[in-house]
Design an enzyme around this catalytic site. Structure first.
Site, mmCIF file in Angstrom:
data_model
loop_
_atom_site.group_PDB
_atom_site.id
_atom_site.type_symbol
_atom_site.label_atom_id
_atom_site.label_comp_id
_atom_site.label_asym_id
_atom_site.label_seq_id
_atom_site.Cartn_x
_atom_site.Cartn_y
_atom_site.Cartn_z
ATOM 1 C CB SER A 141 3.950 -28.998 -8.934
ATOM 2 O OG SER A 141 3.762 -29.369 -10.122
ATOM 3 C CE1 TYR A 155 1.123 -25.010 -8.941
ATOM 4 C CE2 TYR A 155 2.398 -25.888 -10.621
ATOM 5 C CZ TYR A 155 1.171 -25.465 -9.444
ATOM 6 O OH TYR A 155 1.143 -26.594 -8.888
HETATM 7 N N1 NAP Z 1 -4.086 -30.651 -8.244
HETATM 8 C C1 NAP Z 1 -3.327 -30.764 -9.443
HETATM 9 O O1 NAP Z 1 -2.750 -31.165 -10.608
HETATM 10 C C2 NAP Z 1 -1.859 -30.604 -8.568
HETATM 11 C C3 NAP Z 1 -0.655 -30.988 -9.031
HETATM 12 C C4 NAP Z 1 0.712 -30.611 -8.591
HETATM 13 C C5 NAP Z 1 0.951 -30.161 -7.181
HETATM 14 N N2 NAP Z 1 -0.668 -29.919 -6.682
HETATM 15 C C6 NAP Z 1 -0.165 -28.968 -5.483
HETATM 16 O O2 NAP Z 1 -1.183 -29.470 -4.432
HETATM 17 C C7 NAP Z 1 -1.547 -28.758 -3.255
HETATM 18 C C8 NAP Z 1 -2.624 -29.652 -3.630
HETATM 19 O O3 NAP Z 1 -3.764 -28.472 -4.627
HETATM 20 P P1 NAP Z 1 -5.412 -29.284 -4.783
HETATM 21 O O4 NAP Z 1 -5.325 -29.854 -6.395
HETATM 22 O O5 NAP Z 1 -5.455 -29.750 -3.941
HETATM 23 O O6 NAP Z 1 -5.557 -27.818 -4.551
HETATM 24 P P2 NAP Z 1 -7.337 -27.506 -4.738
HETATM 25 O O7 NAP Z 1 -8.064 -27.734 -4.161
HETATM 26 O O8 NAP Z 1 -7.037 -25.665 -4.508
HETATM 27 O O9 NAP Z 1 -7.314 -26.797 -2.523
HETATM 28 C C9 NAP Z 1 -6.290 -25.818 -2.296
HETATM 29 C C10 NAP Z 1 -6.214 -26.422 -0.415
HETATM 30 O O10 NAP Z 1 -5.658 -25.449 -0.198
HETATM 31 C C11 NAP Z 1 -5.704 -24.689 0.547
HETATM 32 N N3 NAP Z 1 -5.560 -23.350 0.580
HETATM 33 C C12 NAP Z 1 -5.112 -22.045 -0.854
HETATM 34 N N4 NAP Z 1 -5.351 -21.152 -0.663
HETATM 35 C C13 NAP Z 1 -5.052 -21.423 0.683
HETATM 36 C C14 NAP Z 1 -4.831 -19.960 1.548
HETATM 37 N N5 NAP Z 1 -4.501 -18.016 1.531
HETATM 38 N N6 NAP Z 1 -4.229 -19.842 2.777
HETATM 39 C C15 NAP Z 1 -5.212 -21.662 3.539
HETATM 40 N N7 NAP Z 1 -5.061 -22.252 2.554
HETATM 41 C C16 NAP Z 1 -5.283 -22.104 1.811
HETATM 42 C C17 NAP Z 1 -7.715 -24.894 0.656
HETATM 43 O O11 NAP Z 1 -8.691 -23.998 1.284
HETATM 44 P P3 NAP Z 1 -9.532 -23.218 1.601
HETATM 45 O O12 NAP Z 1 -10.145 -23.328 0.340
HETATM 46 O O13 NAP Z 1 -10.100 -23.647 2.692
HETATM 47 O O14 NAP Z 1 -8.951 -21.705 1.576
HETATM 48 C C18 NAP Z 1 -7.722 -25.520 -0.001
HETATM 49 O O15 NAP Z 1 -7.836 -26.662 1.227
HETATM 50 C C19 NAP Z 1 -0.416 -27.076 -4.371
HETATM 51 O O16 NAP Z 1 0.281 -27.004 -3.312
HETATM 52 C C20 NAP Z 1 -0.586 -27.472 -5.470
HETATM 53 O O17 NAP Z 1 -0.207 -26.624 -6.262
HETATM 54 C C21 NAP Z 1 -1.655 -29.899 -7.299
#
Ligand code: NAP
Length: 246
Positions: A141, A155
């Site tokens: 991130s 985080y």
């Molecule tokens: N969105 C942003 O603004 C942003 C910015 C910077 C970095 N990121 C990073 O990008 C990555 C994805 O984020 P996102 O925004 O796509 O989040 P999201 O929409 O909440 O999706 C999270 C994904 O991770 C899975 N996940 C969460 N907890 C889990 C667990 N305990 N075991 C297995 N799978 C798990 C979820 O699967 P299930 O629902 O099936 O559990 C889902 O497929 C993360 O590492 C986040 O920190 C996001």
């Protein structure tokens, strides 16, 4: 578009958000893709169906990232299915935000377990099944470099850990021509950080580009790093954050 035909990929947390976009992109580039999920079986099945409908191959494996035995077994299952893992994308992550004085030990453990420990476990098991020339890509991130609001210390800690893990891993695996890189997104419109959510106004005020990113834009960077043109990039943390850290 990178040509990934003949390549086998594993994406953690591929049922929703950025992970789902990565699964679909790698499959459309020609890779066979396995992905993990935990709480969203229906959405995981939708991703499999969408990939298959588009003529690609994807399999979903249930594995809670807080359960290290399940993570290890998911990697082994993907390696058995495809015979190898060429590309590992460590995407599964959570963001628990709270002031440090109120941050519970349980949330601290969960944050470390999903965002850091499962990355170690998946990476260790994947490299045992990865041919020379493989690719490891973490989704970190921009908050590893800039945390401009209160409540995000844990985080930021977890995402900072990925940046330095990336550097060390690049040294461990360089002799096998395996590259290791860390993509650091800024605000991307997903369930974790909705563009219409309560944080949106704060986020927009911090961006050089006055919009949220799209999951497909992160998937495009993954596709590039997974492909043959990126073979000389390793140990890098790459911002794709609309100027959040600028
Ligand atoms: N969105 C942003 O603004 C942003 C910015 C910077 C970095 N990121 C990073 O990008 C990555 C994805 O984020 P996102 O925004 O796509 O989040 P999201 O929409 O909440 O999706 C999270 C994904 O991770 C899975 N996940 C969460 N907890 C889990 C667990 N305990 N075991 C297995 N799978 C798990 C979820 O699967 P299930 O629902 O099936 O559990 C889902 O497929 C993360 O590492 C986040 O920190 C996001």
């Amino acid at each position: 578009m990178a040509n990934l035909s003949g390549r086998a990929a594993l994406v953690t947390g591929g049922s929703r958000g950025i992970g789902a976009a990565i699964v679909k992109r790698l499959a459309s580039d020609g890779a066979q893709v396995a992905f993990t999920y935990s709480a969203s079986p229906d959405q995981a099945q939708q991703v499999v169906d969408q990939v298959q409908k588009a003529g690609g191959k994807a399999i979903a494996i249930k594995a809670d990232a807080t359960d290290q035995a399940a993570v290890r077994s998911a990697v082994q299952q993907a390696a058995k299915e495809f015979g190898k893992i060429d590309i590992l994308v460590n995407n599964a992550g959570i963001a628990v935000l709270a002031p440090i004085a109120d941050f519970s030990e349980a949330d601290f453990e969960r944050s470390l377990s999903v965002n850091v420990r499962s990355v170690f476990t998946a990476t260790q098991e994947a490299v045992r099944n990865m041919p020379d020339g493989g690719r490891i890509i973490h989704i970190g991130s921009t908050n590893a470099e800039r945390m401009p609001f209160a409540g995000g210390s844990v985080y930021a800690l977890t995402k900072g850990a990925l940046a330095s893990f990336t550097q060390g891993l690049a040294r461990d695996l360089g002799s096998r021509s395996i590259t290791v890189n860390n993509i650091q997104p800024g605000p991307v419109d997903t369930d974790l950080n909705p563009a219409s959510g309560p944080f949106a106004e704060t986020m927009l005020s911090l961006l050089a580009l006055k919009r949220y990113g799209h999951a497909d834009e992160i998937a495009g960077m993954v596709s590039y790093l997974a492909g043959p043109e990126a073979g000389y990039i390793t140990g890098a943390s790459l911002l794709i954050d609309g100027g959040f850290a600028a």
